[in-house]
Scaffold this active site. Structure first.
Site, PDB file in Angstrom:
ATOM      1  N   SER A 148       1.009  -1.001   0.356  1.00 16.87           N
ATOM      2  CA  SER A 148       0.562  -0.389   0.006  1.00 16.87           C
ATOM      3  C   SER A 148       1.094   1.224   0.123  1.00 16.87           C
ATOM      4  O   SER A 148       2.014   0.838   0.689  1.00 16.87           O
ATOM      5  CB  SER A 148      -0.785   0.304   1.643  1.00 16.87           C
ATOM      6  OG  SER A 148      -1.382   0.900   2.010  1.00 16.87           O
ATOM      7  N   TYR A 199       0.109   0.784  10.549  1.00 23.81           N
ATOM      8  CA  TYR A 199       0.010   0.158   9.476  1.00 23.81           C
ATOM      9  C   TYR A 199       0.919   0.240   8.194  1.00 23.81           C
ATOM     10  O   TYR A 199       0.768  -0.773   7.427  1.00 23.81           O
ATOM     11  CB  TYR A 199      -1.208   1.773   8.670  1.00 23.81           C
ATOM     12  CG  TYR A 199      -1.684   0.871   7.391  1.00 23.81           C
ATOM     13  CD1 TYR A 199      -2.161  -0.339   7.006  1.00 23.81           C
ATOM     14  CD2 TYR A 199      -1.892   1.421   6.148  1.00 23.81           C
ATOM     15  CE1 TYR A 199      -3.143  -0.765   5.593  1.00 23.81           C
ATOM     16  CE2 TYR A 199      -2.366   1.242   4.871  1.00 23.81           C
ATOM     17  CZ  TYR A 199      -2.941   0.517   4.547  1.00 23.81           C
ATOM     18  OH  TYR A 199      -2.980  -0.087   3.859  1.00 23.81           O
TER      19      TYR A 199
END
Length: 322
Positions: free
Chosen positions: A166, A192
Site C-alpha cells: 500500500s 499500518y
C-alpha cells in the site's frame, strides 16, 4: 537514498508495460487464458480481492478463497465459476496450519498465491500471542501461510506470489526493536505503515529464496480504492480527497503480477499502476492525502528484507523448507 539491491535481479524501475492507472483486472490479463491453473486469493471475497478472484476465475483458473467466516462470504462469490470457499483466520496460527494442510493434502500445485487480505488502522488489538493486529494479520499470517504452502508452490515449477502492500509505506518502516508497540505509544498509522512495508520487504526476501525453484514474488500498491478496508476510519479520515480507482482497476496490478508474460524472469519488485515502480526519495510524509508516484527506499531494501525475514521466523516459529 539507499539503493542496496545486492541480490535483486529485476531493477526497481518501470518497464513501460503499456498499461496504466485506469487499466482493469480483465485488461491486465491481456487475453491470457489460465485454464488448469490454481490460485489462492486471501480476502478474495470482497473489494479488490473479489475482483482479483473474478478476473482469474473468468480466465479459467480455479481460485481458492479463504475467509474467516465462509458462510458470510458465500453470497459474494456465488456468480463466479471455479471458486472454492475455505476457512482461514490469519490472526490464528492454528487456523493457518489447518488451511494449508487441507490444500497440501489435495496434492495440487499452487500456481498463484495472492496475499491480499488485510486490515487498516484499527484501534490497538492483539492476537493470542500478544502481537499487534496489523502486523499479525497483514504480514505474519501471510508469512506463515506462504511458508506452509511452499511445497505446492515448488510443485507448480513456475509460481508467483503477490503481496498486496500500500501507499501506507509512507508512514514508515518496520521497527525491529518494538514491532508490537509494547514500549512505544500505539499509532494506528505507523502500525499500518509498518505492516505494509513488511509486505513489500517480504516480496524481496521471498523472491531471493524462490527464484531458483521457479517461484517469483512481487508486491503491489493497488491504488486508492473505497472498500470495507476503511471500516475503522473516522468520517473525517474517509472524507480525504484524491483520485480513487474502481475495484476493477485496483485489482489490475495484482492480476498483472500474477500472470503477465512481461514479468517472466523478473521478481522481488514493488509494482503500481500495472508496471514496476521507480524508487523515489523520501519526502515530507505527513498527512493521509498524499499520492506516492513510486516506492520509498525502506520498502525495497535488501538488508532490511533479511532483517525482517529473521524477525518473522522468530515471531512465527515457522521456516521455509528448501
Amino acid at each position: 537514498m539507499n539503493t542496496d539491491y545486492n541480490y535483486k535481479i529485476t531493477p526497481q524501475e518501470p518497464i513501460r508495460s503499456g498499461f496504466g492507472p485506469q487499466t482493469t483486472a480483465r485488461e491486465a490479463l491481456d487475453g491470457r487464458l489460465l485454464s488448469g491453473k490454481i490460485a489462492i486469493v486471501t480476502g478474495g471475497y470482497s473489494g479488490v480481492g473479489l475482483e482479483t478472484t473474478r478476473a482469474l476465475a473468468e480466465a479459467g483458473a480455479t481460485v481458492i478463497v479463504p475467509a474467516r467466516t465462509p458462510e458470510k462470504a458465500r453470497a459474494s462469490i456465488a456468480d463466479i465459476p471455479r471458486v472454492e470457499l475455505e476457512e482461514l483466520d490469519l490472526m490464528d496460527p492454528a487456523s493457518i496450519d489447518t488451511f494449508a494442510k487441507r490444500f497440501l493434502d489435495s496434492g495440487r500445485p499452487l500456481d498463484m498465491l495472492i496475499n491480499n487480505a488485510g486490515i487498516m488502522a484499527p484501534p490497538l488489538m492483539r492476537d493470542a500471542r500478544g502481537y499487534e493486529s496489523q502486523f499479525a494479520t497483514n504480514h505474519l499470517g501471510h508469512f506463515q501461510l506462504t511458508a506452509l504452502l511452499w511445497p505446492a508452490l515448488k510443485q507448480a515449477r513456475s509460481a508467483r506470489v503477490v503481496s498486496v502492500s500500500s501507499t501506507g509505506i509512507r508512514f514508515g518502516g518496520v521497527d525491529f526493536e518494538d514491532p508490537n508497540f509494547e514500549r512505544r505509544e500505539y499509532d494506528k498509522w505507523k502500525a499500518y505503515g509498518q505492516s505494509k512495508t513488511a509486505n513489500a520487504l517480504f516480496a524481496v526476501g521471498l523472491d531471493k529464496r524462490g527464484q531458483a525453484q521457479g517461484i517469483r514474488a512481487f508486491s503491489v500498491h493497488p491504488g486508492r480504492i473505497m472498500t470495507d478496508l476503511a471500516r475503522y476510519l473516522s468520517p473525517e479520515e474517509n472524507a480525504i480527497g484524491g483520485i480513487y480507482k474502481t475495484t476493477e482497476q485496483g485489482a489490475a496490478t495484482s492480476v498483472w503480477c500474477a500472470t503477465s508474460l512481461l514479468l517472466e524472469g523478473k521478481g522481488g519488485v514493488y509494482c503500481l499502476d500495472v508496471d514496476i515502480a521507480e524508487v523515489i526519495p523520501a519526502f515530507d510524509l505527513q498527512g493521509l492525502g498524499q499520492v506516492l508516484t513510486g516506492v520509498l527506499p525502506w520498502a525495497v531494501d535488501a538488508n532490511l528484507a533479511e532483517q525482517l525475514w529473521k524477525l518473522s521466523e522468530e515471531m512465527t516459529g515457522v521456516k521455509f523448507k528448501s
